[in-house]
Design a protein around this motif. Structure first.
Motif, PDB file in Angstrom:
ATOM      1  N   ALA A 332       0.814  -1.223   0.000  1.00  0.00           N
ATOM      2  CA  ALA A 332       0.000   0.000   0.000  1.00  0.00           C
ATOM      3  C   ALA A 332       0.843   1.267   0.000  1.00  0.00           C
ATOM      4  N   HIS A 333       2.001   1.223   0.654  1.00  0.00           N
ATOM      5  CA  HIS A 333       2.790   2.443   0.838  1.00  0.00           C
ATOM      6  C   HIS A 333       4.146   2.422   0.141  1.00  0.00           C
ATOM      7  N   SER A 334       4.328   1.492  -0.769  1.00  0.00           N
ATOM      8  CA  SER A 334       5.576   1.427  -1.519  1.00  0.00           C
ATOM      9  C   SER A 334       5.862   2.757  -2.207  1.00  0.00           C
ATOM     10  N   LYS A 335       7.068   3.253  -2.012  1.00  0.00           N
ATOM     11  CA  LYS A 335       7.576   4.492  -2.619  1.00  0.00           C
ATOM     12  C   LYS A 335       6.904   5.762  -2.104  1.00  0.00           C
ATOM     13  N   GLN A 336       6.028   5.644  -1.111  1.00  0.00           N
ATOM     14  CA  GLN A 336       5.406   6.836  -0.534  1.00  0.00           C
ATOM     15  C   GLN A 336       6.311   7.392   0.559  1.00  0.00           C
ATOM     16  N   GLN A 337       6.786   8.585   0.390  1.00  0.00           N
ATOM     17  CA  GLN A 337       7.838   9.130   1.256  1.00  0.00           C
ATOM     18  C   GLN A 337       7.278   9.734   2.544  1.00  0.00           C
ATOM     19  N   SER A 338       6.599   8.891   3.321  1.00  0.00           N
ATOM     20  CA  SER A 338       6.013   9.328   4.587  1.00  0.00           C
ATOM     21  C   SER A 338       6.139   8.199   5.596  1.00  0.00           C
ATOM     22  N   GLU A 339       5.680   8.471   6.819  1.00  0.00           N
ATOM     23  CA  GLU A 339       5.674   7.470   7.886  1.00  0.00           C
ATOM     24  C   GLU A 339       4.231   7.072   8.162  1.00  0.00           C
ATOM     25  N   PHE A 340       3.987   5.764   8.237  1.00  0.00           N
ATOM     26  CA  PHE A 340       2.635   5.250   8.463  1.00  0.00           C
ATOM     27  C   PHE A 340       2.653   4.285   9.651  1.00  0.00           C
ATOM     28  N   ILE A 341       1.670   4.406  10.528  1.00  0.00           N
ATOM     29  CA  ILE A 341       1.572   3.571  11.726  1.00  0.00           C
ATOM     30  C   ILE A 341       0.333   2.692  11.630  1.00  0.00           C
ATOM     31  N   TYR A 342       0.493   1.410  11.908  1.00  0.00           N
ATOM     32  CA  TYR A 342      -0.631   0.475  11.879  1.00  0.00           C
ATOM     33  C   TYR A 342      -0.673  -0.365  13.163  1.00  0.00           C
ATOM     34  N   HIS A 343      -1.779  -0.269  13.900  1.00  0.00           N
ATOM     35  CA  HIS A 343      -2.032  -1.218  14.985  1.00  0.00           C
ATOM     36  C   HIS A 343      -2.623  -2.485  14.377  1.00  0.00           C
ATOM     37  N   VAL A 344      -2.144  -3.634  14.824  1.00  0.00           N
ATOM     38  CA  VAL A 344      -2.694  -4.914  14.375  1.00  0.00           C
ATOM     39  C   VAL A 344      -3.096  -5.689  15.624  1.00  0.00           C
ATOM     40  N   GLY A 345      -4.383  -5.679  15.923  1.00  0.00           N
ATOM     41  CA  GLY A 345      -4.870  -6.331  17.134  1.00  0.00           C
ATOM     42  C   GLY A 345      -6.345  -6.642  17.026  1.00  0.00           C
ATOM     43  N   SER A 346      -6.980  -6.900  18.171  1.00  0.00           N
ATOM     44  CA  SER A 346      -8.383  -7.316  18.161  1.00  0.00           C
ATOM     45  C   SER A 346      -9.252  -6.555  19.154  1.00  0.00           C
ATOM     46  N   SER A 347      -8.650  -5.721  20.002  1.00  0.00           N
ATOM     47  CA  SER A 347      -9.404  -5.129  21.110  1.00  0.00           C
ATOM     48  C   SER A 347     -10.496  -4.174  20.671  1.00  0.00           C
ATOM     49  N   THR A 348     -10.411  -3.622  19.471  1.00  0.00           N
ATOM     50  CA  THR A 348     -11.446  -2.709  18.983  1.00  0.00           C
ATOM     51  C   THR A 348     -12.536  -3.444  18.208  1.00  0.00           C
ATOM     52  N   ARG A 349     -12.147  -4.314  17.291  1.00  0.00           N
ATOM     53  CA  ARG A 349     -13.123  -4.962  16.413  1.00  0.00           C
ATOM     54  C   ARG A 349     -13.686  -6.267  16.964  1.00  0.00           C
ATOM     55  N   ASN A 350     -12.917  -6.970  17.772  1.00  0.00           N
ATOM     56  CA  ASN A 350     -13.390  -8.272  18.268  1.00  0.00           C
ATOM     57  C   ASN A 350     -12.796  -8.566  19.646  1.00  0.00           C
ATOM     58  N   PRO A 351     -13.186  -7.783  20.654  1.00  0.00           N
ATOM     59  CA  PRO A 351     -12.557  -7.918  21.970  1.00  0.00           C
ATOM     60  C   PRO A 351     -12.940  -9.212  22.684  1.00  0.00           C
ATOM     61  N   ILE A 352     -11.995  -9.708  23.464  1.00  0.00           N
ATOM     62  CA  ILE A 352     -12.247 -10.843  24.348  1.00  0.00           C
ATOM     63  C   ILE A 352     -11.720 -10.456  25.729  1.00  0.00           C
ATOM     64  N   THR A 353     -12.469 -10.763  26.773  1.00  0.00           N
ATOM     65  CA  THR A 353     -12.048 -10.408  28.133  1.00  0.00           C
ATOM     66  C   THR A 353     -11.173 -11.501  28.727  1.00  0.00           C
ATOM     67  N   TYR A 354     -10.433 -11.117  29.758  1.00  0.00           N
ATOM     68  CA  TYR A 354      -9.642 -12.115  30.473  1.00  0.00           C
ATOM     69  C   TYR A 354     -10.541 -13.171  31.092  1.00  0.00           C
ATOM     70  N   ASP A 355     -11.735 -12.773  31.517  1.00  0.00           N
ATOM     71  CA  ASP A 355     -12.661 -13.738  32.107  1.00  0.00           C
ATOM     72  C   ASP A 355     -13.012 -14.827  31.105  1.00  0.00           C
ATOM     73  N   SER A 356     -13.257 -14.438  29.851  1.00  0.00           N
ATOM     74  CA  SER A 356     -13.550 -15.432  28.811  1.00  0.00           C
ATOM     75  C   SER A 356     -12.336 -16.317  28.550  1.00  0.00           C
ATOM     76  N   LEU A 357     -11.168 -15.713  28.609  1.00  0.00           N
ATOM     77  CA  LEU A 357      -9.931 -16.470  28.411  1.00  0.00           C
ATOM     78  C   LEU A 357      -9.745 -17.490  29.529  1.00  0.00           C
ATOM     79  N   LEU A 358      -9.978 -17.063  30.773  1.00  0.00           N
ATOM     80  CA  LEU A 358      -9.856 -17.975  31.913  1.00  0.00           C
ATOM     81  C   LEU A 358     -10.858 -19.112  31.812  1.00  0.00           C
ATOM     82  N   GLN A 359     -12.057 -18.803  31.327  1.00  0.00           N
ATOM     83  CA  GLN A 359     -13.071 -19.839  31.158  1.00  0.00           C
ATOM     84  C   GLN A 359     -12.628 -20.858  30.111  1.00  0.00           C
ATOM     85  N   CYS A 360     -12.012 -20.372  29.031  1.00  0.00           N
ATOM     86  CA  CYS A 360     -11.493 -21.278  27.997  1.00  0.00           C
ATOM     87  C   CYS A 360     -10.437 -22.215  28.561  1.00  0.00           C
TER      88      CYS A 360
END
Length: 492
Positions: A332-360
């Protein structure tokens, strides 16, 4: 950013020459495997490997990269021709990012890399929360600086991709944390406690501390190592970060952003990376990370209390989704002379709680218990307790240790000696575990991934490069893929 209709990810990597650092690590291996699997016509992939010479680098390539089960699908695809294919594409380079020119001794090779490399993927890092401060600075800060200096001399360079961590934002914040770059000298302390982070001063501090420790002949090598570890934790927390790892990764980002000039720079910040979700090998993983440390301590009945808030969100992301994001953002950013930051995670789109993790964990290990050294099942009968019980347990351990220590001293070690040693080990283990991980298990923040969401929308549906955490079914993944993967690959 161009849509997938205009710039295919697979086609982009055709005939490209790429340099990958940290290539024997978990994430880099997955990146290399995916690249070779989807684009057999990549020109060459130079793999920087810490080794004394070319022969040693080649041996590490065979043993620690190609020898892994991760490459099984690729081997089946090429059959008897796999070795010749791999050797035509993968070129091990003996070196180390802690040195200028990446520690590459062959000047002809250095010049060849300067002329040919088009993409640099910097994955090299020490991810140990409790690492020696000098080691972390050398790899995560000076290492990043050296790779950037090298990149600036690559005349065909189209992209510098740097892998960081979402937790460079710290663990004291709450709410939505934006994909914001870190400015040179910025700290996480605010108000009257704010201060300037002078990276050169930190490097000088470490050098002076090393001289001081080496001059003290009363200190054993282990004591010197511990002192350097403690220094890292002290400096990290002074400036507002929870541990040496994320502190030095934050400094590494500052150096890159400040010194990149007009170099195209993408910084990918994964959250807690877990095992492969889909391809090429569901469940494959190297190294037990963060939450899995608690899981295995619980499964082995060494820890029954959870040092955190069960209602907080735990941000997990499968490793293959991180690799897909790395490849997509590069395109996406090949040859674009800028700085780009990307978070790659799940807490916004598909959160899971520690309680659910402990239950698993409870659901899995109550059905499939681990076995003890004597072969008997380590039966799990209840879910982990919340944090207040853990704090109480530490107090009990400490009190018992004081009592046993007194008896141990009075009787010259004849009574309760083994019990004291065993309890002391458990106390130190539990205390260190809580000290290192409580900032995460009480973390109230969520990582905004708006940039990645925009990129996903532009790409359209790309099943080969799935990176949308919304499509993860957590119970199915944890029960059927991740936990069995940990047990298979890390707990043999």
């Amino acid at each position: 950013m161009e849509s997938s209709r205009e710039k295919s990810i697979v086609d982009f990597f055709k005939a490209k020459t790429i340099l990958v650092t940290g290539s024997t690590g978990f994430l880099a291996k997955m990146f290399v495997e995916k690249l070779l699997r989807v684009q057999a016509d990549v020109e060459r992939v130079f793999l920087l490997i810490r080794a004394a010479d070319a022969a040693s680098a080649m041996q590490r390539l065979e043993d620690e990269i190609l020898g892994k089960e991760l490459f099984k699908a690729l081997k089946e695809k090429h059959g008897d021709g796999f070795q010749s294919f791999a050797r035509s594409k993968l070129w091990p380079v003996a070196g180390d990012i802690v040195h200028e020119n990446l520690g590459i001794q062959d000047s002809n090779l250095v010049n060849e890399l300067f002329k040919e490399v088009q993409i640099i993927v910097n994955v090299a890092a020490t991810t140990n929360f409790y690492e020696r401060y000098d080691v972390s600075l050398n790899i995560n800060v000076l290492g990043a600086k050296h790779v950037l200096q090298f990149a600036k001399q690559c005349v065909k360079l189209e992209m510098f991709l740097h892998v960081s961590t979402a937790y460079v934002s710290g663990t004291e914040r709450s709410g939505l944390i934006p994909e914001k770059r870190l400015s040179m000298g910025e700290t996480l302390r605010s108000g009257s406690n704010s201060c300037y982070l002078d990276i050169e001063a930190e490097i000088d501090l470490v050098e002076k501390k090393k001289v001081e420790l080496q001059a003290d002949h009363n200190l054993t090598p282990i004591a010197q190592k511990l002192a350097m570890k403690e220094l890292g934790m002290q400096r990290a927390r002074f400036f507002g970060w929870p541990n040496t790892y994320v502190f030095t990764k934050a400094m590494g980002e500052m150096v890159l952003g400040h010194s990149r000039g007009n170099l195209p720079l993408v910084i990918v910040r994964p959250s807690i990376i877990t095992s492969i979700l889909r391809d090429p090998l569901p469940g494959w993983i190297e190294g037990i990370r963060t939450t899995d440390i608690f899981m295995m301590a619980y499964a082995d009945r060494k820890l029954q209390s959870f040092p955190g808030d069960p209602q907080m969100t735990v941000d997990l992301i499968p490793g293959d989704m991180v690799v897909n994001a790395m490849m997509a953002t590069t395109v996406a950013h090949s040859k674009q002379q800028s700085e780009f930051i990307y978070h790659v995670g799940s807490s916004t789109r598909n959160p899971i709680t520690y309680d659910s993790l402990l239950q698993c964990w409870f659901d899995y290990f109550s059905v499939y218990p681990r076995t003890g050294k004597d072969g008997t099942p380590l039966k799990i009968t209840r879910k982990m307790n919340p944090s207040i019980r853990t704090t109480f347990l530490i107090m009990v351990y400490k009190f018992l240790l004081q009592v046993l220590g007194l008896i141990h001293f009075i009787t010259c070690g004849f009574i309760f000696g083994r019990l004291y040693d065993d309890l002391n080990r458990k106390y130190k283990y539990l205390k260190l575990l809580i000290d290192l991980f409580e900032p995460y298990t009480f973390f109230k923040g969520r990582f905004d991934d708006a940039n990645l969401e925009k990129l996903r929308a532009m790409m359209g549906k790309e099943e080969m490069f799935e990176m949308d955490s919304k499509h993860i079914e957590w119970n199915s993944y944890l029960h059927g893929i991740h936990i069995p993967g940990i047990l298979k690959y890390e707990c043999k």
